[in-house]
Design an enzyme around this catalytic site. Structure first.
Site, mmCIF file in Angstrom:
data_model
loop_
_atom_site.group_PDB
_atom_site.id
_atom_site.type_symbol
_atom_site.label_atom_id
_atom_site.label_comp_id
_atom_site.label_asym_id
_atom_site.label_seq_id
_atom_site.Cartn_x
_atom_site.Cartn_y
_atom_site.Cartn_z
ATOM 1 N N ALA A 187 65.440 17.053 14.772
ATOM 2 C CA ALA A 187 65.280 18.490 15.021
ATOM 3 C C ALA A 187 63.840 18.899 15.324
ATOM 4 O O ALA A 187 63.613 19.903 16.003
ATOM 5 C CB ALA A 187 65.794 19.275 13.814
ATOM 6 N N HIS B 87 58.570 9.341 34.748
ATOM 7 C CA HIS B 87 58.685 10.190 33.564
ATOM 8 C C HIS B 87 57.294 10.474 32.988
ATOM 9 O O HIS B 87 56.312 9.862 33.390
ATOM 10 C CB HIS B 87 59.563 9.532 32.494
ATOM 11 C CG HIS B 87 61.020 9.575 32.798
ATOM 12 N ND1 HIS B 87 61.643 8.606 33.550
ATOM 13 C CD2 HIS B 87 61.983 10.485 32.474
ATOM 14 C CE1 HIS B 87 62.931 8.911 33.663
ATOM 15 N NE2 HIS B 87 63.155 10.040 33.031
ATOM 16 N N HIS B 88 57.264 11.345 32.012
ATOM 17 C CA HIS B 88 56.024 11.740 31.344
ATOM 18 C C HIS B 88 55.379 10.550 30.617
ATOM 19 O O HIS B 88 56.023 9.527 30.377
ATOM 20 C CB HIS B 88 56.302 12.863 30.350
ATOM 21 C CG HIS B 88 57.385 12.531 29.360
ATOM 22 N ND1 HIS B 88 57.144 11.868 28.173
ATOM 23 C CD2 HIS B 88 58.730 12.744 29.404
ATOM 24 C CE1 HIS B 88 58.283 11.710 27.518
ATOM 25 N NE2 HIS B 88 59.262 12.227 28.244
ATOM 26 N N GLY C 8 61.579 17.253 17.086
ATOM 27 C CA GLY C 8 61.084 16.762 18.363
ATOM 28 C C GLY C 8 61.285 17.755 19.490
ATOM 29 O O GLY C 8 61.995 18.754 19.357
ATOM 30 N N ARG C 9 60.666 17.471 20.633
ATOM 31 C CA ARG C 9 60.791 18.382 21.782
ATOM 32 C C ARG C 9 62.244 18.541 22.207
ATOM 33 O O ARG C 9 62.715 19.653 22.453
ATOM 34 C CB ARG C 9 59.969 17.858 22.958
ATOM 35 C CG ARG C 9 58.486 18.071 22.834
ATOM 36 C CD ARG C 9 57.777 17.736 24.122
ATOM 37 N NE ARG C 9 58.079 16.385 24.582
ATOM 38 C CZ ARG C 9 57.813 15.922 25.795
ATOM 39 N NH1 ARG C 9 57.281 16.721 26.693
ATOM 40 N NH2 ARG C 9 58.083 14.678 26.117
ATOM 41 N N MET C 10 62.943 17.417 22.318
ATOM 42 C CA MET C 10 64.335 17.504 22.755
ATOM 43 C C MET C 10 65.199 18.110 21.658
ATOM 44 O O MET C 10 66.124 18.888 21.949
ATOM 45 C CB MET C 10 64.847 16.108 23.134
ATOM 46 C CG MET C 10 66.156 16.136 23.894
ATOM 47 S SD MET C 10 65.983 16.976 25.489
ATOM 48 C CE MET C 10 67.638 17.602 25.718
ATOM 49 N N LYS D 120 56.925 8.761 27.243
ATOM 50 C CA LYS D 120 58.199 8.037 27.206
ATOM 51 C C LYS D 120 57.934 6.583 26.839
ATOM 52 O O LYS D 120 57.050 5.940 27.408
ATOM 53 C CB LYS D 120 58.918 8.135 28.549
ATOM 54 C CG LYS D 120 60.322 7.538 28.522
ATOM 55 C CD LYS D 120 61.101 7.905 29.768
ATOM 56 C CE LYS D 120 62.499 7.279 29.766
ATOM 57 N NZ LYS D 120 63.299 7.727 28.610
ATOM 58 N N ARG E 287 63.847 13.057 10.001
ATOM 59 C CA ARG E 287 63.737 11.761 9.333
ATOM 60 C C ARG E 287 63.352 11.960 7.867
ATOM 61 O O ARG E 287 62.703 12.952 7.512
ATOM 62 C CB ARG E 287 62.715 10.870 10.030
ATOM 63 C CG ARG E 287 61.296 11.355 9.957
ATOM 64 C CD ARG E 287 60.340 10.412 10.677
ATOM 65 N NE ARG E 287 58.955 10.860 10.563
ATOM 66 C CZ ARG E 287 58.381 11.742 11.359
ATOM 67 N NH1 ARG E 287 59.075 12.293 12.346
ATOM 68 N NH2 ARG E 287 57.106 12.091 11.176
ATOM 69 N N THR F 11 70.323 9.217 23.352
ATOM 70 C CA THR F 11 69.323 8.188 23.050
ATOM 71 C C THR F 11 69.365 7.101 24.112
ATOM 72 O O THR F 11 70.439 6.706 24.565
ATOM 73 C CB THR F 11 69.617 7.567 21.669
ATOM 74 O OG1 THR F 11 69.659 8.615 20.692
ATOM 75 C CG2 THR F 11 68.573 6.539 21.293
ATOM 76 N N THR G 220 68.466 6.522 32.511
ATOM 77 C CA THR G 220 69.070 6.989 33.754
ATOM 78 C C THR G 220 68.969 5.933 34.844
ATOM 79 O O THR G 220 69.922 5.694 35.594
ATOM 80 C CB THR G 220 68.387 8.283 34.219
ATOM 81 O OG1 THR G 220 68.514 9.266 33.199
ATOM 82 C CG2 THR G 220 69.011 8.801 35.501
#
Length: 274
Positions: A17, A163-164, A19-21, A167, A43, A107, A174
């Site tokens: 919860a 990606h950023h 984290g960014r995502m 990562k 965690r 994930t 993907t």
């Protein structure tokens, strides 16, 4: 920030919860009229544990207490949205199965052995797992399979993803999903066609192989190109994500879709009817 209120619909728990995502998933659930936020998991030992979620996120109180006890949270859930790490997801899968909650897994970075460990949980609950939850990417995967089937081995297939810089896994989930689609189009498994990573003197490329290239930098949300390079011509299929919210929207759609489904493993192709 939207208030959770007394909304009806299935209770959704978000893992990771803080984290960014995780926070993006929470906002998407709060904004939806089709469900309500039943819990938020961090965690063990995280400093958000025991705090009101809204206040921890820098806003008004929501009446949802953050917990580091996933078992307790999942007992109140009809679905779990999980964009964490492979090891954490495997532990969550067992708990979600016990609760008979739909487990939506965004994930990435799983090994084949880790993916195999999800199968026992899928005998008891719905698991929706996808390397990417967006409609556009799943359409791209279908197009990739179709083009790969139509073209012969004289067309090399290269998947380039960006990606950023935070990562941690490469190629992206993907990119691997697109590679699997290309391999399916050629009637084979990806592990049989995957080109090894290139560094140094690698020699000429073998015909029919599927290669990957990864770019990491800045705040790139996600860009994927599937290149079919043949004699005298190239075909390029491309998807660019500019807002992570599209992944959260797809995950919530999967959670709601799975409410009346039989236990088993599904993906976003199933959710989207593709």
């Amino acid at each position: 920030m939207a208030q959770n209120g007394a909304k009806e619909g299935p209770g959704i728990v978000v893992t990771g919860a803080s984290g960014r995502m995780g926070q993006m998933l929470i906002r998407e659930v709060l904004a939806s009229e089709a469900c309500h936020l039943a819990g938020a998991v961090v965690r063990p030992g995280h400093d958000w544990a025991g705090r009101d979620l809204g206040e921890a996120m820098g806003g008004a109180a929501l009446g949802v207490t953050v917990t580091d006890d996933a078992l307790e949270a999942f007992a109140k859930a009809r679905a779990v949205l999980d964009f964490t790490t492979p090891d954490a997801t495997l532990a969550f899968a067992d708990l979600a199965a016990q609760a008979r909650a739909v487990h939506v897994i965004g994930t990435t970075g799983f090994t084949a052995e880790q993916l195999a460990k999800l199968k026992p949980a899928a005998r008891h609950a719905v698991i929706v797992r996808a390397g990417n939850m967006s409609l556009g990417v799943n359409l791209l995967a279908r197009l990739t399979e179709t083009v790969a089937k139509a073209l012969g081995e004289e067309f090399d297939i290269e998947i380039v993803e960006a990606h950023h810089n935070r990562k941690v896994d490469a190629p992206s989930g993907t990119a691997l999903m697109l590679g699997e689609a290309a391999a399916t189009g050629r009637g084979a498994a990806l592990e049989d066609l995957r080109d090894p990573p290139r560094d140094g003197i690698t020699g000429a490329r073998q015909a029919g192989r599927i290669g990957f290239a990864a770019i990491r930098g800045g705040d790139i949300v996600g860009e994927h190109d599937v290149i079919f390079a043949g004699p005298g011509e190239r075909i390029v299929l491309r998807h660019v994500a500019s807002d992570r919210a599209l992944f959260a929207k797809g995950a919530l759609r999967a959670a709601l879709w799975g409410q009346d489904k039989n236990p088993g493993e599904y993906d976003m192709m199933d959710v989207l009817g593709l």
